[in-house]
Design a protein around this motif. Structure first.
Motif, PDB file in Angstrom:
ATOM      1  N   GLU A  85       0.825  -1.215  -0.062  1.00 56.52           N
ATOM      2  CA  GLU A  85       0.046  -0.127  -0.138  1.00 56.52           C
ATOM      3  C   GLU A  85       0.828   1.100   0.022  1.00 56.52           C
ATOM      4  OE1 GLU A  85      -3.284   2.096   2.721  1.00 56.52           O
ATOM      5  OE2 GLU A  85      -3.276   0.082   2.714  1.00 56.52           O
TER       6      GLU A  85
ATOM      7  N   VAL B 222       1.847   1.940  -3.376  1.00 59.68           N
ATOM      8  CA  VAL B 222       0.878   2.659  -4.130  1.00 59.68           C
ATOM      9  C   VAL B 222       0.618   4.224  -4.053  1.00 59.68           C
ATOM     10  CG1 VAL B 222      -1.696   2.705  -4.716  1.00 59.68           C
ATOM     11  CG2 VAL B 222      -0.511   0.219  -4.527  1.00 59.68           C
TER      12      VAL B 222
ATOM     13  N   ARG C 137      -6.641  -3.000  -3.325  1.00 64.46           N
ATOM     14  CA  ARG C 137      -5.608  -3.670  -4.317  1.00 64.46           C
ATOM     15  C   ARG C 137      -6.354  -5.074  -4.883  1.00 64.46           C
ATOM     16  NH1 ARG C 137      -2.383  -3.075   0.027  1.00 64.46           N
ATOM     17  NH2 ARG C 137      -1.896  -5.447   0.011  1.00 64.46           N
TER      18      ARG C 137
ATOM     19  N   GLN D  30      -3.508  -5.161  -9.834  1.00 69.34           N
ATOM     20  CA  GLN D  30      -4.354  -3.948 -10.055  1.00 69.34           C
ATOM     21  C   GLN D  30      -4.410  -3.227  -8.698  1.00 69.34           C
ATOM     22  OE1 GLN D  30      -4.769  -3.045 -13.278  1.00 69.34           O
ATOM     23  NE2 GLN D  30      -3.696  -4.782 -13.811  1.00 69.34           N
ATOM     24  N   ALA D  31      -4.687  -1.805  -8.655  1.00 69.30           N
ATOM     25  CA  ALA D  31      -5.006  -0.992  -7.497  1.00 69.30           C
ATOM     26  C   ALA D  31      -5.650   0.057  -7.903  1.00 69.30           C
ATOM     27  CB  ALA D  31      -3.712  -0.656  -6.824  1.00 69.30           C
TER      28      ALA D  31
ATOM     29  N   ARG E 245       0.772  -3.040 -11.592  1.00 74.04           N
ATOM     30  CA  ARG E 245       2.122  -3.405 -11.024  1.00 74.04           C
ATOM     31  C   ARG E 245       2.879  -3.831 -12.353  1.00 74.04           C
ATOM     32  NH1 ARG E 245       1.939  -6.486  -5.937  1.00 74.04           N
ATOM     33  NH2 ARG E 245       1.288  -8.251  -7.464  1.00 74.04           N
TER      34      ARG E 245
ATOM     35  N   TRP F 183       4.912  -0.127  -9.249  1.00 73.44           N
ATOM     36  CA  TRP F 183       3.256   0.409  -9.605  1.00 73.44           C
ATOM     37  C   TRP F 183       3.262   1.776 -10.323  1.00 73.44           C
ATOM     38  CZ3 TRP F 183      -0.705  -2.326  -8.370  1.00 73.44           C
ATOM     39  CH2 TRP F 183      -0.834  -3.483  -7.281  1.00 73.44           C
TER      40      TRP F 183
END
Length: 376
Positions: free
Chosen positions: A36, A39, A71, A75-76, A104, A109
């Motif tokens: 996280e 990101v 997340r 992908q996020a 990612r 990212w």
């Protein structure tokens, strides 16, 4: 000691520690995990420079404040609040709820997209490339519009700003941001309201109430309504909306809408030759039918999306009320009334600035309607 008692004695410290933890302050939220944080760092790095398509817009303080990250594999999605200012125009950052998409790639990212958060209105640049026209008093931003339309809007603003400054001597920036979207539907998207509420209108102003609550004033043009206006009508509409920008710091939830809307129309018509019968046709028809208003227009009478004839009567009546105050007590008294009505009850403001009260003002207004709107 029985085996059961020995078990309870051994468990007692654990039970007590759990109870004490439950009775204490709530636990601090868990720190973001490594993924996280990665990101969030990717969003921060990406947001250091505004997108290339905004190169012509004078921006400062561009930043995304991430509030949540979701997340799913590679992908996020990051929920964030975009903050920015238009240089020389905004006194505080404007805000926009956004949803940033990332993927990612090779262990890192990378931002792949940015859009309004669900339920949040878009920014003008979400609707397509933005063209910019600058004037001495104006910054006109358009999407889906030709250069001629944007230049014509800017020219009207350049004429409106000095007229507003002459009517409103109080301090204001003397500069206006105008947004010109490609259609009525896109205008409504920017404002987060149904398109039907703005059909037939030339423009509206955002952020009119409370300087601290709405730092970013924008005049938003309805291109369909604008196209139907005469040159004189366009001047009146933009002067009206620019007046709202100028008076915003003096406007509060206390200010009656008949005063704020009437003052804006008074400023727009001030110095011109428009007569009450010319400027108030809907109210004139009602008065000649014997339907004299019993009171100054209530705030609810100015709601968009209702009966257009009733809405017209409300605006016209508000203008004629402010016109009456200026003619009877002077322009300066009308300005002082506007300032006072944003701080204190209307009856107090009227008494301090005109030495009258709401019933007396209403009676004088009704008499002026009979006189001005029924004459042959």
């Amino acid at each position: 000691m029985s085996p059961l008692r020995r078990l309870l004695v051994r468990a007692l410290p654990l039970l007590l520690s759990g109870l004490l933890a439950g009775c204490g302050a709530p636990a601090a939220p868990a720190a973001p995990d490594t993924a996280e944080r990665a990101v969030r760092d990717a969003v921060a790095a990406w947001a250091r420079t505004p997108p290339a398509q905004l190169a012509g817009i004078p921006l400062e303080g561009w930043a995304y404040e991430v509030s949540a990250v979701r997340r799913s594999g590679a992908q996020a999605t990051a929920r964030a609040e975009l903050h920015y200012r238009l240089t020389g125009y905004d006194t505080a950052p404007a805000g926009s709820a956004r949803e940033v998409r990332l993927s990612r790639d090779g262990g890192r990212w990378r931002v792949t997209g940015d859009r309004p958060a669900p339920g949040a209105p878009p920014q003008l640049w979400d609707q397509g490339p933005v063209a910019v026209v600058r004037g001495a008093h104006s910054l006109v931003l358009g999407s889906g519009q030709d250069a001629g339309t944007l230049s014509a809007v800017a020219a009207e603003v350049e004429r409106a700003v000095p007229a507003v400054s002459a009517a409103w001597p109080g301090p204001w920036a003397g500069r206006v941001v105008v947004l010109v979207p490609g259609s009525l539907e896109r205008m409504a998207q920017l404002l987060g309201r149904p398109a039907a509420e703005y059909r037939g209108m030339g423009a509206v102003t955002t952020g009119r109430v409370g300087a601290a609550e709405a730092p970013a004033d924008r005049v938003v043009v309805n291109p369909e309504g604008w196209a139907q206006l005469s040159s004189a009508g366009r001047g009146v509409i933009l002067t009206h909306e620019v007046t709202h920008v100028a008076t915003r710091a003096a406007t509060s939830a206390r200010t009656p809408l008949w005063l704020s809307e009437g003052f804006a129309d008074w400023a727009a018509y001030r110095g011109g030759t428009t007569t009450p019968q010319q400027g108030a046709p809907a109210l004139g028809r009602a008065v000649r039918r014997g339907e004299l208003p019993g009171a100054l227009p209530a705030d609810g009478a100015f709601a968009f999306g209702g009966d257009p004839e009733a809405l017209a009567r409300a605006y016209e009546g508000a203008w004629l009320a402010c016109r009456l105050i200026a003619s009877r007590w002077g322009d300066a008294a009308l300005v002082r009334l506007y300032e006072a009505a944003g701080r204190e009850p209307l009856d107090v403001a009227l008494r301090e600035t005109t030495d009258t009260d709401p019933p007396a003002l209403t009676a004088a207004w009704q008499a002026s309607l009979r006189n001005d709107l029924t004459a042959p």
